[in-house]
Design a protein around this motif. Structure first.
Motif, PDB file in Angstrom:
ATOM      1  N   SER A  93      32.911  23.168  31.749  1.00  0.00           N
ATOM      2  CA  SER A  93      34.101  22.772  32.499  1.00  0.00           C
ATOM      3  C   SER A  93      35.152  23.880  32.484  1.00  0.00           C
ATOM      4  O   SER A  93      35.757  24.197  33.518  1.00  0.00           O
ATOM      5  N   HIS A  94      35.361  24.482  31.307  1.00  0.00           N
ATOM      6  CA  HIS A  94      36.294  25.611  31.221  1.00  0.00           C
ATOM      7  C   HIS A  94      35.814  26.779  32.083  1.00  0.00           C
ATOM      8  O   HIS A  94      36.601  27.388  32.824  1.00  0.00           O
ATOM      9  N   ALA A  95      34.516  27.093  31.984  1.00  0.00           N
ATOM     10  CA  ALA A  95      33.973  28.227  32.746  1.00  0.00           C
ATOM     11  C   ALA A  95      34.058  27.968  34.243  1.00  0.00           C
ATOM     12  O   ALA A  95      34.368  28.876  35.027  1.00  0.00           O
ATOM     13  N   ALA A  96      33.783  26.725  34.657  1.00  0.00           N
ATOM     14  CA  ALA A  96      33.826  26.397  36.080  1.00  0.00           C
ATOM     15  C   ALA A  96      35.223  26.606  36.644  1.00  0.00           C
ATOM     16  O   ALA A  96      35.392  27.113  37.765  1.00  0.00           O
ATOM     17  N   SER A  97      36.247  26.228  35.883  1.00  0.00           N
ATOM     18  CA  SER A  97      37.627  26.420  36.340  1.00  0.00           C
ATOM     19  C   SER A  97      37.951  27.897  36.509  1.00  0.00           C
ATOM     20  O   SER A  97      38.595  28.301  37.480  1.00  0.00           O
ATOM     21  N   ILE A  98      37.479  28.707  35.567  1.00  0.00           N
ATOM     22  CA  ILE A  98      37.741  30.156  35.636  1.00  0.00           C
ATOM     23  C   ILE A  98      37.040  30.763  36.840  1.00  0.00           C
ATOM     24  O   ILE A  98      37.623  31.570  37.590  1.00  0.00           O
ATOM     25  N   ILE A  99      35.798  30.381  37.054  1.00  0.00           N
ATOM     26  CA  ILE A  99      35.022  30.962  38.153  1.00  0.00           C
ATOM     27  C   ILE A  99      35.557  30.485  39.501  1.00  0.00           C
ATOM     28  O   ILE A  99      35.547  31.231  40.488  1.00  0.00           O
ATOM     29  N   THR A 100      36.062  29.264  39.562  1.00  0.00           N
ATOM     30  CA  THR A 100      36.714  28.792  40.785  1.00  0.00           C
ATOM     31  C   THR A 100      37.950  29.642  41.087  1.00  0.00           C
ATOM     32  O   THR A 100      38.182  30.065  42.231  1.00  0.00           O
ATOM     33  N   LEU A 113      43.033  37.575  33.571  1.00  0.00           N
ATOM     34  CA  LEU A 113      42.737  36.499  32.637  1.00  0.00           C
ATOM     35  C   LEU A 113      43.504  36.712  31.342  1.00  0.00           C
ATOM     36  O   LEU A 113      43.606  37.845  30.841  1.00  0.00           O
ATOM     37  N   LYS A 114      44.031  35.622  30.794  1.00  0.00           N
ATOM     38  CA  LYS A 114      44.572  35.652  29.443  1.00  0.00           C
ATOM     39  C   LYS A 114      43.402  35.757  28.452  1.00  0.00           C
ATOM     40  O   LYS A 114      42.250  35.493  28.776  1.00  0.00           O
ATOM     41  N   ARG A 115      43.724  36.115  27.208  1.00  0.00           N
ATOM     42  CA  ARG A 115      42.679  36.349  26.225  1.00  0.00           C
ATOM     43  C   ARG A 115      41.821  35.101  25.985  1.00  0.00           C
ATOM     44  O   ARG A 115      40.591  35.184  25.954  1.00  0.00           O
ATOM     45  N   ARG A 116      42.436  33.923  25.804  1.00  0.00           N
ATOM     46  CA  ARG A 116      41.648  32.739  25.462  1.00  0.00           C
ATOM     47  C   ARG A 116      40.693  32.330  26.583  1.00  0.00           C
ATOM     48  O   ARG A 116      39.521  32.072  26.312  1.00  0.00           O
ATOM     49  N   PRO A 117      41.152  32.248  27.844  1.00  0.00           N
ATOM     50  CA  PRO A 117      40.172  31.966  28.910  1.00  0.00           C
ATOM     51  C   PRO A 117      39.064  33.008  28.984  1.00  0.00           C
ATOM     52  O   PRO A 117      37.908  32.669  29.223  1.00  0.00           O
ATOM     53  N   LEU A 118      39.419  34.287  28.773  1.00  0.00           N
ATOM     54  CA  LEU A 118      38.399  35.327  28.783  1.00  0.00           C
ATOM     55  C   LEU A 118      37.401  35.112  27.661  1.00  0.00           C
ATOM     56  O   LEU A 118      36.186  35.269  27.842  1.00  0.00           O
ATOM     57  N   GLU A 119      37.878  34.732  26.482  1.00  0.00           N
ATOM     58  CA  GLU A 119      36.972  34.473  25.365  1.00  0.00           C
ATOM     59  C   GLU A 119      36.065  33.290  25.659  1.00  0.00           C
ATOM     60  O   GLU A 119      34.873  33.311  25.320  1.00  0.00           O
ATOM     61  N   ARG A 120      36.620  32.246  26.290  1.00  0.00           N
ATOM     62  CA  ARG A 120      35.777  31.095  26.628  1.00  0.00           C
ATOM     63  C   ARG A 120      34.707  31.483  27.638  1.00  0.00           C
ATOM     64  O   ARG A 120      33.567  31.017  27.563  1.00  0.00           O
ATOM     65  N   LEU A 121      35.080  32.344  28.596  1.00  0.00           N
ATOM     66  CA  LEU A 121      34.098  32.792  29.579  1.00  0.00           C
ATOM     67  C   LEU A 121      33.037  33.669  28.920  1.00  0.00           C
ATOM     68  O   LEU A 121      31.845  33.545  29.213  1.00  0.00           O
ATOM     69  N   ARG A 122      33.451  34.540  28.012  1.00  0.00           N
ATOM     70  CA  ARG A 122      32.500  35.368  27.255  1.00  0.00           C
ATOM     71  C   ARG A 122      31.536  34.478  26.476  1.00  0.00           C
ATOM     72  O   ARG A 122      30.330  34.720  26.456  1.00  0.00           O
ATOM     73  N   PRO A 305      36.386  49.438  33.409  1.00  0.00           N
ATOM     74  CA  PRO A 305      36.695  48.492  32.329  1.00  0.00           C
ATOM     75  C   PRO A 305      38.024  47.802  32.608  1.00  0.00           C
ATOM     76  O   PRO A 305      38.884  48.346  33.319  1.00  0.00           O
ATOM     77  N   PRO A 306      38.218  46.605  32.070  1.00  0.00           N
ATOM     78  CA  PRO A 306      39.476  45.887  32.332  1.00  0.00           C
ATOM     79  C   PRO A 306      40.682  46.632  31.770  1.00  0.00           C
ATOM     80  O   PRO A 306      40.579  47.362  30.776  1.00  0.00           O
ATOM     81  N   THR A 307      41.803  46.437  32.395  1.00  0.00           N
ATOM     82  CA  THR A 307      43.056  47.017  31.921  1.00  0.00           C
ATOM     83  C   THR A 307      43.810  45.976  31.099  1.00  0.00           C
ATOM     84  O   THR A 307      44.195  44.929  31.624  1.00  0.00           O
ATOM     85  N   PRO A 308      44.019  46.229  29.790  1.00  0.00           N
ATOM     86  CA  PRO A 308      44.717  45.228  28.967  1.00  0.00           C
ATOM     87  C   PRO A 308      46.231  45.319  29.144  1.00  0.00           C
ATOM     88  O   PRO A 308      46.799  46.394  29.353  1.00  0.00           O
ATOM     89  N   ILE A 309      46.867  44.175  29.079  1.00  0.00           N
ATOM     90  CA  ILE A 309      48.332  44.101  29.064  1.00  0.00           C
ATOM     91  C   ILE A 309      48.701  43.296  27.827  1.00  0.00           C
ATOM     92  O   ILE A 309      48.511  42.079  27.782  1.00  0.00           O
ATOM     93  N   TYR A 310      49.197  44.004  26.802  1.00  0.00           N
ATOM     94  CA  TYR A 310      49.452  43.357  25.514  1.00  0.00           C
ATOM     95  C   TYR A 310      50.803  42.644  25.521  1.00  0.00           C
ATOM     96  O   TYR A 310      51.768  43.096  26.158  1.00  0.00           O
ATOM     97  N   GLU A 338      46.725  35.931  21.594  1.00  0.00           N
ATOM     98  CA  GLU A 338      46.453  34.901  22.606  1.00  0.00           C
ATOM     99  C   GLU A 338      47.194  35.176  23.898  1.00  0.00           C
ATOM    100  O   GLU A 338      46.723  34.835  24.997  1.00  0.00           O
ATOM    101  N   ASN A 339      48.352  35.804  23.804  1.00  0.00           N
ATOM    102  CA  ASN A 339      49.174  36.050  24.990  1.00  0.00           C
ATOM    103  C   ASN A 339      48.832  37.359  25.708  1.00  0.00           C
ATOM    104  O   ASN A 339      49.475  37.694  26.708  1.00  0.00           O
ATOM    105  N   ASP A 340      47.842  38.105  25.187  1.00  0.00           N
ATOM    106  CA  ASP A 340      47.399  39.311  25.893  1.00  0.00           C
ATOM    107  C   ASP A 340      46.711  38.919  27.204  1.00  0.00           C
ATOM    108  O   ASP A 340      46.085  37.866  27.305  1.00  0.00           O
ATOM    109  N   SER A 341      46.806  39.806  28.204  1.00  0.00           N
ATOM    110  CA  SER A 341      46.133  39.597  29.498  1.00  0.00           C
ATOM    111  C   SER A 341      45.236  40.786  29.802  1.00  0.00           C
ATOM    112  O   SER A 341      45.448  41.901  29.286  1.00  0.00           O
ATOM    113  N   PHE A 342      44.247  40.546  30.671  1.00  0.00           N
ATOM    114  CA  PHE A 342      43.316  41.598  31.062  1.00  0.00           C
ATOM    115  C   PHE A 342      43.145  41.554  32.574  1.00  0.00           C
ATOM    116  O   PHE A 342      42.855  40.504  33.153  1.00  0.00           O
TER     117      PHE A 342
END
Length: 768
Positions: A93-100, A113-122, A305-310, A338-342
């Motif tokens: 369900s989490h992955a489906a929301s991200i891919i949508t 993506l924020k770090r936590r959604p990215l981790e869930r997708l990973r 590679p993704p560009t991180p925004i800390y 958790e608040n980092d973005s990519f």
């Protein structure tokens, strides 16, 4: 009403939310699906499904493909044997929301993506590969060859935990992955690495003693993928699609330093694939690699590679800032982390790159596997392209039935308005060998050109290569269509001749050059394709690469045939003032016609003071025209000037209006196809004819100044060329503008009373 969940379940190893993106027909909401199921009792979602074992292609319910009944049931969990399936559903369900969300951002070209959604997708991607039905029985199979190094560890672990089979071990660790967050798994792995080192962990796997720490060894496996690969998003080329197979999640592709797995591939829709690429290929590391260290069919794709925004505001935090893997893991699990973005730049593939990607899926097909796709036309193109590559020949045998069925159902869908290629398939139910229906070499070349994997310096070079292969190939519809149109144009050109036989007919002529410049190639096709159309050829004229190639090969096929017929080559060369220069670039200098022209003009010039074998200047011009204009392909300036001047005269006089002709000329036939010039006449009549024609052309043809001749060879030849062109113009007018020519000749001031055409008697006028 909603469907009830039962103890017995069909549990997917490819999630429904991914299969729905390949759905035949419109995608429906959960409420719509439940209502329809309540009315009919039938699952309303279907996908194309190619069963490789049986060679069948049909449409099957999503609820009945890419899954196994009770696959994730843990019979040891008596309270809820389907608990793992429920936890997988939550992760999906989490992955489906991200891919949508990713699909919505495709037009932007980037995805954040924020770090936590990215981790869930990973984590989802890792579990997607781990959960695959083909892996469950082999991951911890004691006697599997790939597990030889860890056999003692597996046996000891099974005894310590009371597990009875490799599947139970697999389920045990699947529970670990589902229960633990990405951060927790990475922290466990960091502790193991810090305590034992990576080499120490590998050695401990060969021992029979199970340390409590090594119960966490699956964390190290997870860490290897998470730290060893960077995340990238690939989008299929416009008009192309990604395909999926039963094993198309987590496929390994390529080599890095001799080790397999430069890429891990995950297709999540026909538009998007998520690809994990080895960090060794990152720009800052790649430059230090030895040549050949990376081997892959996807190396020409360069995902960034993704560009991180800390969250701290910086964008240059690196692993070196942390004293240990454990401190890095702690940061990543913290509130700040958790608040980092990519920011991911979406990599848009070209058509050849999309095909190469799909080939990775196809080359990993198994005889008991399956394929699913969205568009039948796209799948047909992909299958044909895959089949034409020699390296894929054995694997592509599995696609022969699929190509046959797709060809039967998608003839109207394929983009080409005419189908020049026949599918390499057998008719379903027959014993015909599919490969006997096409010429493999020609088919392979055409598909390589369409894919972009076969590139040549110019369109001419490409068409020349195809023509050479086509001439050796067995009959195909591609070649048959070209030959039909070429024959049609050739017959029209022969019909334009005032004589059907040249003295050079049957002689050996120079072949077309295999290569010319890009500029010359462009000019050739810009001239020839419209010209062949005006002569009645039905050219493909489409926007697709295959239609372009078909038209270009038709042009070269006609030119090759025309070059062996001096009369037809003469007609073609006189069709436009630009034609001689364009066509002369197709041959080496010094053709047999060139040598003939130079020999005879020199011979006639040297004998000009001797008694002549010609009855008049007209007779000589008529004969010279046969030598210089109808001896086959030329590159010499004498023939080129003759063709250009003749074409200019024909264009000038041919454009004059015929509707205003006075009687009796307006009532006379305009065309007399069998009109033949009479080449013998008196010198007096010859002089009168040439002087009047030159006077008329000087007035009507812009820039025309007839050469008076002179004592030098160059001056003499210029005069000959003028008179040769006048003969050519008269021959054309006699066949195509006969009433206009009669009016012109009768208007000359002196009465001629001579025979200009073979089918007439001498009278007081040229009209007879």
């Amino acid at each position: 009403m909603p469907r009830r969940r039962s103890t017995n379940q069909y549990q997917h190893f490819i999630p429904r939310f991914i299969l729905r993106r390949f759905q035949v027909g419109p995608v429906k909401s959960r409420a719509e699906r439940d209502r329809e199921f309540g009315r009919t009792g039938v699952d309303p979602e279907y996908v194309h499904y190619y069963d490789i074992a049986t060679g069948s292609l049909d449409i099957r319910p999503i609820g009945k493909v890419y899954g196994v009944p009770n696959f994730y049931q843990d019979i040891r969990n008596t309270g809820n044997i389907n608990e793992l399936e429920e936890k997988l559903g939550d992760l999906e369900s989490h992955a489906a929301s991200i891919i949508t969300a990713l699909h919505k951002e495709l037009p932007q070209g980037t995805f954040t993506l924020k770090r936590r959604p990215l981790e869930r997708l990973r984590k989802f991607l890792f579990v997607m590969h781990y959960r695959n039905v083909s892996c469950s029985g082999t991951y911890f199979q004691v006697d599997h060859p790939e597990n030889a190094g860890g056999r003692q560890w597996i046996e000891s672990f099974m005894r310590a935990k009371g597990l009875q089979s490799s599947v139970e071990v697999w389920l045990h660790f699947l529970r670990y992955y589902l229960d633990m967050s990405h951060s927790d798994i990475m922290r466990d792995a960091a502790e193991l690495i810090e305590k034992y080192g990576e080499e120490g962990l590998q050695k401990m796997m060969t021992k029979s003693h199970i340390s409590p720490d090594l119960e966490l060894f699956p964390a190290y496996t997870y860490h290897t993928q998470a730290n060893g690969y960077f995340f990238s998003i690939w989008e299929a080329a416009e008009g192309e699609e990604f395909i999926i197979a039963h094993n198309a999640f987590g496929l390994w592709e390529g080599l890095a330093g001799g080790s397999p797995g430069l890429h891990r591939i995950f297709v999540v829709s026909p538009r998007i694939a998520i690809v994990l690429r080895g960090v060794i290929s990152r720009p800052e590391l790649k430059e230090h690699l030895m040549p050949g260290a990376l081997v892959s069919s996807l190396l020409d794709v360069n995902p960034a590679p993704p560009t991180p925004i800390y969250s701290s505001g910086g964008n240059n935090m690196h692993i070196d800032h942390f004293q240990s893997a454990r401190s890095l893991a702690r940061y990543r699990s913290s509130q700040d982390g958790e608040n980092d973005s990519f920011v991911f730049k979406i990599t848009k593939l070209s058509r050849p790159q999309t095909l190469a990607f799909n080939f990775v899926v196809l080359v990993n097909m198994t005889e008991t596997g399956s394929l699913t796709f969205l568009s039948s036309a796209s799948m047909l193109r992909t299958s044909r392209a895959f089949r034409c590559l020699p390296m894929n020949f054995l694997a592509s045998e599995l696609l022969v039935p699929l190509i046959g069925r797709l060809t039967a159902t998608t003839e109207t869908e394929v983009s080409a308005p005419r189908q020049p290629l026949q599918s390499p398939t057998a008719v379903p139910g027959s014993d015909i060998d599919a490969l006997k229906l096409v010429d493999i070499e020609l088919y392979a070349l055409l598909m390589q050109i369409c894919m972009g994997s076969k590139r040549l310096p110019s369109a001419y070079d490409r068409a020349h290569l195809v023509l050479k292969i086509m001439e050796k190939a067995k009959p195909t519809s591609f070649a048959d269509e070209i030959r039909r149109e070429v024959t049609k144009v050739f017959k029209v050109c022969r019909g334009y001749l005032e004589t059907t036989v040249s003295f050079a007919e049957g002689a050996r002529f120079a072949p077309l050059l295999p290569s010319i410049s890009t500029e010359s190639s462009s000019q050739l096709f810009q001239f020839m394709i419209p010209h062949m159309s005006t002569l009645g050829a039905v050219m493909a004229g489409g926007e697709g690469i295959l239609e372009e190639v078909q038209d270009e090969v038709a042009v070269l096929s006609f030119l090759q045939r025309a070059s062996c017929s001096p009369g037809v080559w003469h007609t073609l060369s006189c069709s436009s003032p630009q034609a001689p220069e364009i066509l002369s670039r197709l041959f080496k200098e010094g053709t047999s016609a060139d040598r003939c022209v130079l020999y005879f003009t020199r011979f006639l010039y040297e004998r000009r003071a001797s008694p002549s074998n010609f009855s008049s200047g007209f007779h000589m011009a008529y004969s010279l025209r046969g030598l210089c204009g109808m001896a086959g392909p030329t590159t010499n300036p004498i023939s080129q000037r003759y063709y250009q001047l003749t074409a200019s005269m024909i264009q000038c006089l041919g454009r004059m209006m015929l509707g205003s002709l006075p009687e009796p000329y307006s009532s006379q036939p305009r065309e007399r196809p069998k009109a033949q010039l009479a080449y013998k006449m008196s010198e007096e009549h010859s002089n009168l004819l040439f002087s009047n024609m030159k006077m008329m052309l000087r007035k009507s043809l812009p820039g025309y100044k007839p050469s008076p001749g002179g004592d030098t060879r160059a001056e003499t030849v210029k005069k000959w060329i003028d008179e040769m062109a006048i003969v050519g113009c008269l021959a054309w007018l006699g066949k195509h503008r006969r009433n206009f020519l009669d009016c012109v000749l009768d208007a000359f001031s002196q009465g001629m009373n001579f025979k200009l055409f073979e089918d007439e008697e001498a009278t007081g006028s040229a009209s007879g």
